[in-house]
Design an enzyme around this catalytic site. Structure first.
Site, short mmCIF file in Angstrom:
data_model
loop_
_atom_site.label_atom_id
_atom_site.label_comp_id
_atom_site.label_asym_id
_atom_site.label_seq_id
_atom_site.Cartn_x
_atom_site.Cartn_y
_atom_site.Cartn_z
N CYS A 19 0.66 -1.46 -0.09
CA CYS A 19 -0.04 0.00 -0.05
C CYS A 19 0.69 1.34 -0.17
O CYS A 19 0.32 2.27 -0.27
CB CYS A 19 -0.75 0.07 1.17
N HIS B 14 -3.20 6.87 2.57
CA HIS B 14 -3.56 5.73 2.17
C HIS B 14 -5.23 5.14 2.71
O HIS B 14 -5.35 5.54 3.80
CB HIS B 14 -2.67 4.60 2.81
N ASN C 41 -10.28 -0.08 -0.01
CA ASN C 41 -8.84 0.25 -0.29
C ASN C 41 -8.11 -0.63 -1.36
O ASN C 41 -8.15 -1.63 -1.73
CB ASN C 41 -8.43 -0.96 1.02
#
Ligand code: ACO
Length: 328
Positions: free
Chosen positions: A112, A252, A282
């Site tokens: 990520c 993020h 996500n």
């Protein structure tokens, strides 16, 4: 050392929207549980386009917005944990599609935090004079490595891509500072996805293994709440500004509760964090550039605005960038 600025951004997400209620038909879950625990209401899931296709579409928008010729690009870095192939790299596939014949191309694996790492690599290449114009991308098709029978992970993720064009500059310094870090200790227990196992004619019983995402949600949650404030502190070092001077933090997009908790630790309002998690879930390496381009498209960013991008993820990896927006 040369200065570096972002001159254009782009993003792309597949058109298929999968809502929380849609997921309740696949696993034992419901909209109330997912939205209250995470903030996610829907996500985009590909119906065939792979990571390089998403990346190419994001890249083409960034190139158009930056008003450059693809032949000007001399570096392409893609941060992804879900490439089309082991070989060639996603970056090489993008290069062929956009006609960036003069670029050196490679992928990096930082989960990520992939976009922050790619941004750092692009920035350092330009600062040292190795290149003048870099295309950095964060892109994922996580839906192909998610375990669709595991309700504790499959509800979290989405597919997407985001891109930025970086260019060297004599007078304006847009990328003010970047911090990155990693912690590989026991990391696979937090968040993991195996590649192919070792197998060859010289091994008697080859291991059978599937490539699916596994996660310890509680540990990642605790890690996220601590590492966001730490990364933000780090980018302010030797800088002539404080959190008060920051217009937006673009984090993020993992979980709204992680952001609320990080905001509390930083003693700032959660509203300073730009969120689009409710609509995309996500998207791992894609989440920060996807949000950044949405902000640019919606006119939220103006020349001179100071923003912070901050990411964390599997590896473990983490990092942040302090940026002065240089686009009118
Ligand atoms: N629907 C309904 N119930 C569920 C679901 C679901 N989708 N998933 C889990 N549950 C159940 C569990 O089985 C458990 O039931 P039980 O009490 O009967 O055993 C209960 O809900 C609580 O489960 P927990 O795992 O304790 O739930 P928690 O409050 O920790 O929330 C979550 C889980 C949302 C994953 C949280 O830990 C989290 O957000 N962690 C951060 C992880 C993250 O953001 N990961 C993204 C990838 S990593 C990255 O981007 C860096």
């Amino acid at each position: 050392m040369k200065s570096v600025k972002i001159i254009g951004t782009g993003s792309y997400a597949p058109s298929k929207i999968v809502t929380n209620s849609d997921l309740s038909k696949i696993v034992d879950t419901n909209d109330e549980w997912i939205s209250s625990r995470t903030g996610i209401r829907e996500r985009r899931i590909t119906t065939g386009e792979d990571t390089s296709v998403l990346s190419t579409k994001a890249a083409l928008e960034a190139i158009k917005n930056a008003n450059i010729d693809p032949l000007d690009i001399d570096l392409i870095v893609v941060g992804t944990a879900s490439p089309d192939k082991f070989i060639p790299s996603t970056a090489c596939l993008v290069q062929a599609e956009i006609g960036a014949e003069n670029a050196t191309c490679f992928d990096i694996s930082a989960a990520c935090t992939g976009f922050i790492y790619a941004l750092n690599i692009g920035t350092q290449f330009i600062k040292t004079g190795q290149c003048k114009t870099a295309l950095v991308i964060g892109a994922e098709v996580l839906s192909k490595i998610v375990d669709w029978s595991d309700r504790s992970t499959c509800v979290l993720f989405g597919d997407g891509a985001g891109a930025a064009i970086l260019q060297s500059s004599h007078d304006e310094n847009g990328i003010l500072s970047i911090y990155t870090g990693s912690d590989g200790r026991n990391a696979a227990e937090f968040l993991g996805c195996s590649a192919v196992p070792v197998r060859n004619p010289f091994i008697k019983s080859a291991e059978k293994q599937e490539s699916l995402v596994t996660m310890n949600g509680k540990d990642i949650f605790r890690f996220g709440t601590k590492i966001i404030p730490k990364c933000i502190e780090e980018v302010f070092k030797e800088q002539d500004c404080t959190i008060e001077d920051i217009k937006y933090i673009v984090p993020h997009q993992a979980n709204m509760r992680i952001i609320d908790s990080a905001a509390k630790r930083l003693e700032i309002d959660s509203d300073k964090f730009y969120m689009n998690l409710d609509r995309y879930g996500n998207t791992s390496a894609a989440s920060i550039p996807l949000a950044l381009n949405e902000m640019a498209r919606n006119g939220l960013l103006h020349r001179g605005d100071k923003i912070i991008l901050v990411g964390f993820g599997g590896g473990l990896t983490f990092g942040a960038a302090l940026i002065e927006w240089m686009i009118d």
